[in-house]
Motif scaffolding. Structure first.
Motif, PDB file in Angstrom:
ATOM      1  N   UNK A  34       0.832  -1.201   0.000  1.00 16.54           N
ATOM      2  CA  UNK A  34       0.000   0.000   0.000  1.00 16.54           C
ATOM      3  C   UNK A  34       0.871   1.257   0.000  1.00 16.54           C
ATOM      4  N   UNK A  35       1.971   1.221   0.787  1.00 18.82           N
ATOM      5  CA  UNK A  35       2.876   2.374   0.841  1.00 18.82           C
ATOM      6  C   UNK A  35       3.475   2.652  -0.538  1.00 18.82           C
ATOM      7  N   UNK A  36       3.902   1.595  -1.196  1.00 21.08           N
ATOM      8  CA  UNK A  36       4.505   1.768  -2.524  1.00 21.08           C
ATOM      9  C   UNK A  36       3.494   2.277  -3.544  1.00 21.08           C
ATOM     10  N   UNK A  37       2.258   1.833  -3.403  1.00 26.11           N
ATOM     11  CA  UNK A  37       1.225   2.279  -4.339  1.00 26.11           C
ATOM     12  C   UNK A  37       0.905   3.748  -4.140  1.00 26.11           C
ATOM     13  N   UNK A  38       0.859   4.189  -2.893  1.00 21.86           N
ATOM     14  CA  UNK A  38       0.456   5.566  -2.589  1.00 21.86           C
ATOM     15  C   UNK A  38       1.624   6.538  -2.698  1.00 21.86           C
ATOM     16  N   UNK A  39       2.811   6.120  -2.217  1.00 18.51           N
ATOM     17  CA  UNK A  39       3.927   7.074  -2.124  1.00 18.51           C
ATOM     18  C   UNK A  39       5.248   6.426  -2.513  1.00 18.51           C
ATOM     19  N   UNK A  40       5.201   5.595  -3.515  1.00 23.28           N
ATOM     20  CA  UNK A  40       6.385   4.826  -3.887  1.00 23.28           C
ATOM     21  C   UNK A  40       7.522   5.635  -4.436  1.00 23.28           C
ATOM     22  N   UNK A  41       7.261   6.785  -5.029  1.00 26.02           N
ATOM     23  CA  UNK A  41       8.321   7.585  -5.636  1.00 26.02           C
ATOM     24  C   UNK A  41       9.155   8.329  -4.596  1.00 26.02           C
ATOM     25  N   UNK A  42       8.570   8.758  -3.505  1.00 21.70           N
ATOM     26  CA  UNK A  42       9.265   9.556  -2.502  1.00 21.70           C
ATOM     27  C   UNK A  42       9.785   8.722  -1.340  1.00 21.70           C
ATOM     28  N   UNK A  43       9.086   7.620  -1.040  1.00 22.20           N
ATOM     29  CA  UNK A  43       9.524   6.769   0.077  1.00 22.20           C
ATOM     30  C   UNK A  43      10.109   5.497  -0.537  1.00 22.20           C
ATOM     31  N   UNK A  44      11.410   5.497  -0.638  1.00 19.24           N
ATOM     32  CA  UNK A  44      12.073   4.385  -1.327  1.00 19.24           C
ATOM     33  C   UNK A  44      12.790   3.436  -0.379  1.00 19.24           C
ATOM     34  N   UNK A  45      13.106   3.910   0.847  1.00 16.79           N
ATOM     35  CA  UNK A  45      13.817   3.061   1.788  1.00 16.79           C
ATOM     36  C   UNK A  45      12.807   2.318   2.650  1.00 16.79           C
TER      37      UNK A  45
END
Length: 915
Positions: A34-45
């Motif tokens: 879910x994190x990657x789907x919503x904010x995958x570009x900015x939260x990479x670690x």
């Protein structure tokens, strides 16, 4: 070695996938996706070293605990801290909800045998007249234990059974005075060969008992717990009245046989241990090999004339001294009935919540000891910022645990009063016993029948600074240290039911519109689960008023109906007990007229009408406490008790709840009293002397009296069973010679209750005489000093004659029935009466709902009609009804008075215009 192998076979772990609610790995993977789907570009670690991933780990662990609790067995969730299963207002036990007050003739036989020890079986048959059955009227014949075989005991048993039958009489049904089966004795001849002379008396007794048991068996009662263990279906075991001494199956009831052949007798007699042979068996005095009997007769056989032949053959099957003579007797003194087996649950403290902040690494500074006194303002601000973020998750999780912990309340018959039960518990913990009894739970925690539950987070480490207005109590007139002052302030904040945190939490969680819809749906589910149609209930109660809020009113009425469903279901078709009901009080309104006091009385009626103790209240006391409806008080007031089913038909009690009959009366009374209080008409000016002369005030006063009477005495309506009132020629037949006549009956047609009153009058008379009046030539019956005109009739064979127990009389009497089928149709009817000046009643909408209820509730053989009566008619009806009603109960020996009151009431009802 074998043991070791067995242990290895038993102790192993099956690698099965956990449900996702308990699988930490799956929950974390779903969270990361879910994190990657919503904010995958900015939260990479997304490695474990990332603080966000750490927070996700803690939340997933907390969710697995919630999932684990959700999988608890339902009996654990319903077990309280005392390790007792919560059953009250949650479930009805099998013996409470599956049983029913007697409905069928078999039910009544079970009931009679269980209630009256000396009755071993019974026969109940509908009364027949002119080759057709009279609706709802039954004759009862009793098979009585031989130990009570004397006239005085038999009469007492018959009267006891009659009283018991009226305790369970269904609406529109009547029972004639029970009678013992008349024994018709036949003698047997033939040669009876037995093994030895010593066993003769035992063999004859056993043989006679088995013959009698074949002709009309003694009812057998069995322990219901044993029947369950034997695999009997619970629905079958409890299909009938609740029993005190053991349940009775259909097969154990037995039927009376009216034809007995010598072949039947031979088979029975040869089955007795010790009998070798029987030769030339015949029934003396008849020219056939069989005998027959009527419904009221019981065939018995005298074995004393049999020729006995002895042999010297030793019989290993000889009778022992403890063998049952009847072959059917079983002891039931130690039987236990109605002992339901509860599943054993384990208490789980689901509501207690352990914050996720306690499990974070110390570096996050959100735990109990994370911030020390040397921390900088910046560090404290960082800690509080993270705590504020985590507390949102804590609140959601804590509320979910509360929701699960309150499943018993969620599906309770009773409406709850708070969405924070834990806060309610905490509120009373520190209170004295007197405070616990009289101190009301404060308003901000209260809500009407909540369906969402929540709890405070005061136990979270260092939560105080995050709560709004947390310093509201940081004041004192006493000198205190800073630490002590902060501790006292914090405690006062938590104890304050009006603090901003709890109030804001309630506003966030509770949406009344959604809440009312959810609660209505849950109550519909509970109704359906107990076999009640939600569609039918909703149709009937649509328009019933309790608070004025339609959605709340439905919830209140459905809740009340479910709370009382155990008794309402058990006594569903029951009529009131006209031999044991409480006395109806006459209309009373003391003069001079005190409007202020009457307003207080009406308020008392509204809120404390059914209370068991007298309560004094103020004029302005209401059912609402700071705008929260007092649902607990309503439950107490509207609670139906077993005694109510003696004084009222079940139909009346159902109507009172479902149609909310109190409210229209109370609304009308309040308006009428306010009108009288404010009215200054000429010439009355509202003074008592002039009020009596003023037609308008007098009319209003009479209506107030009548409304109070309907409320206090009759649950809002009058229900009359026509069978108890209307004449249809129940007849007492009288003669001085059973064989030769002549036979007489009363000249005037009698109702059922008049017949029973006359029957009782005859039984208890000092003198009875039949004479011809010298002046008129009429045949008259004199009972004590009262004279009645008689008509001669032809003897009816169905009359079971009984000799009058008097000092100087040889008269015989018995109940006969000569009504036509046309009249019998009219007696199986009930008549409902309402005052017509209350606007709520005399409307098409109310009538349609009333029709719907009656058509779907009354037994199929019972019809109905209803009337809306004006004030003038009620002025004569209420006293007449009261006299007739009370006379049935308290003056059943005064036959003349019974007749007069019945005639008066009958004439009034008969003159009411038909709708």
């Amino acid at each position: 070695m074998l043991i070791i192998l067995l242990m290895k076979e038993i102790n192993y772990i099956i690698d099965q996938p956990l449900p996702i609610t308990q699988d930490f790995k799956s929950l974390k993977e779903e969270g990361l996706a879910h994190i990657q789907k919503v904010n995958g570009k900015e939260w990479t670690n997304l490695n474990p070293s990332d603080p966000g991933v750490t927070i996700l780990d803690q939340l997933c662990y907390a969710l697995t605990e919630l999932g684990y609790c959700n999988d608890f067995p339902i009996q654990d969730i319903l077990t309280n801290s005392d390790d007792k299963l919560i059953v009250k207002d949650q479930f009805y036990l099998p013996e409470e909800i599956l049983t029913t007050s007697p409905i069928t003739t078999k039910d009544y036989i079970r009931y009679i045998v269980d209630e009256v020890n000396d009755v071993v079986n019974a026969l109940i048959v509908p009364v027949q007249s002119n080759l057709s059955y009279v609706k709802g009227v039954y004759r009862v014949y009793l098979s009585i234990d031989t130990r009570a075989d004397n006239p005085v005991s038999i009469a007492a048993i018959c009267n006891t059974v009659f009283y018991r039958l009226n305790k369970r009489r269904n609406i529109g049904e009547l029972f004639l005075i029970p009678l013992p089966l008349k024994k018709t004795v036949y003698t047997l001849s033939g040669k009876l060969e037995i093994s030895n002379e010593v066993s003769l008396s035992k063999i004859l007794s056993l043989m006679e008992g088995q013959i009698n048991n074949y002709i009309f068996p003694k009812v057998i009662q069995e322990d219901d717990n044993q029947l369950v263990l034997d695999g009997e279906d619970i629905n079958i075991i409890y299909n009938g009245p609740e029993m005190k001494h053991g349940y009775i199956s259909d097969s154990n009831l037995g039927e009376k046989k009216d034809t007995i052949t010598t072949r039947n007798l031979l088979t029975i007699m040869l089955s007795v241990n010790g009998v070798i042979n029987i030769q030339n068996l015949q029934i003396n005095g008849i020219n056939s090999d069989f005998v027959t009997s009527t419904t009221s007769e019981l065939i018995t056989f005298d074995l004393s004339t049999l020729e006995i032949i002895y042999t010297n053959i030793k019989n290993n099957n000889s009778i022992t001294s403890n063998e049952s003579l009847s072959g059917t007797d079983i002891p039931y003194a130690n039987m236990t009935t109605g002992v339901s087996k509860f599943p054993k649950g384990k208490f789980r403290d689901i509501n207690s919540y352990y914050s996720i902040q306690n499990t974070f690494p110390e570096i996050y500074a959100v735990g109990e000891n994370a911030i020390n006194s040397n921390a900088s303002d910046f560090q404290i601000a960082q800690s509080r910022q993270l705590k504020g973020y985590l507390t949102l998750f804590d609140q959601v999780l804590a509320n979910q645990f509360s929701q699960l912990a309150n499943v018993p309340q969620l599906f309770s018959f009773k409406n709850g009063i708070t969405g924070t039960p834990s806060e309610l518990k905490n509120f009373y913990v520190s209170k004295t016993p007197d405070e616990k009894e009289h101190l009301k739970y404060p308003v901000p925690y209260l809500s009407f029948s909540p369906t969402y539950f929540y709890q405070s987070l005061y136990t979270i480490p260092n939560i105080k600074p995050l709560l709004k207005n947390n310093e509201a109590f940081n004041f004192s007139l006493e000198p205190r240290t800073k630490i002590v002052a902060e501790e006292i302030s914090w405690k006062k904040f938590k104890d304050d039911p009006y603090n901003s945190y709890i109030r804001g939490l309630q506003n966030l969680i509770v949406d009344e519109t959604i809440n009312l819809d959810r609660r209505n749906e849950m109550l519909d589910h509970l109704l359906a689960r107990h076999g009640e149609s939600p569609l039918f209930i909703n149709t009937v109660i649509e328009g019933s008023v309790y608070t004025g809020n339609s959605a709340k009113d439905k919830i209140i009425i459905k809740s009340l109906y479910l709370q009382n469903l155990g008794l309402l279901s058990y006594y569903r078709f029951k009529g009131y007990n006209y031999l044991g009901a409480k006395k109806i009080e006459e209309i009373k309104l003391e003069l001079p007229l005190d409007i202020e006091q009457l307003l207080i009385d009406v308020a008392s009626v509204r809120f404390y009408l059914e209370s068991e103790k007298d309560i004094t209240i103020s004029k302005n006391e209401k059912f609402e406490n700071d705008f929260i409806f007092n649902t607990n008080k309503v439950d107490q007031i509207e609670k139906i008790r077993k005694q109510d089913f003696i004084n009222y038909a079940a139909l009346e009690l159902q109507l009172n709840i479902l149609l909310s009959l109190k409210t229209p009366y109370i609304n009308y009374l309040e308006n009428a009293l306010n009108n009288l209080e404010e009215k200054k008409c000429a010439p009355c000016e509202n003074t008592q002397q002039q009020t009596e002369k003023c037609p308008d005030c007098k009319k209003q006063l009479e209506q107030i009296q009548q409304c109070l009477w309907f409320l206090k005495e009759r649950k809002g309506l009058v229900c009359i069973e026509n069978c108890l009132l209307y004449p249809f020629d129940h007849t007492i037949a009288i003669t001085q010679s059973i064989e030769n006549g002549p036979y007489y009956k009363m000249k005037d047609a009698l109702s059922y209750t008049e017949t029973i009153a006359l029957y009782t009058f005859l039984e208890n008379a000092n003198t009875i005489a039949i004479d011809t009046d010298s002046n008129t030539g009429k045949i008259v019956l004199t009972i004590n000093t009262v004279t009645y005109e008689l008509l001669e009739i032809t003897q009816t064979t169905s009359i079971n004659w009984k000799q009058a127990v008097t000092i100087a009389s040889d008269c015989f009497f018995g109940i006969n029935l000569e009504n036509s089928s046309e009249n019998s149709e009219s007696i199986a009817t009930i008549t409902l009466l309402f005052p017509d000046y209350i606007p709520y009643f005399n409307t098409d909408y109310f009538k349609n709902r009333l029709d719907t209820f009656l058509e779907n509730t009354l037994p199929i053989e019972v019809s109905y009609n209803y009337h809306f009566i004006n004030q003038e008619t009620l002025n004569s009806f209420i006293p007449a009804y009261m006299d007739w009603y009370n006379n049935l109960i308290y003056n059943n020996l005064a036959y003349k008075k019974t007749t007069d009151t019945a005639t008066t009431l009958f004439n009034i009802i008969n003159n009411i215009p038909k709708m």
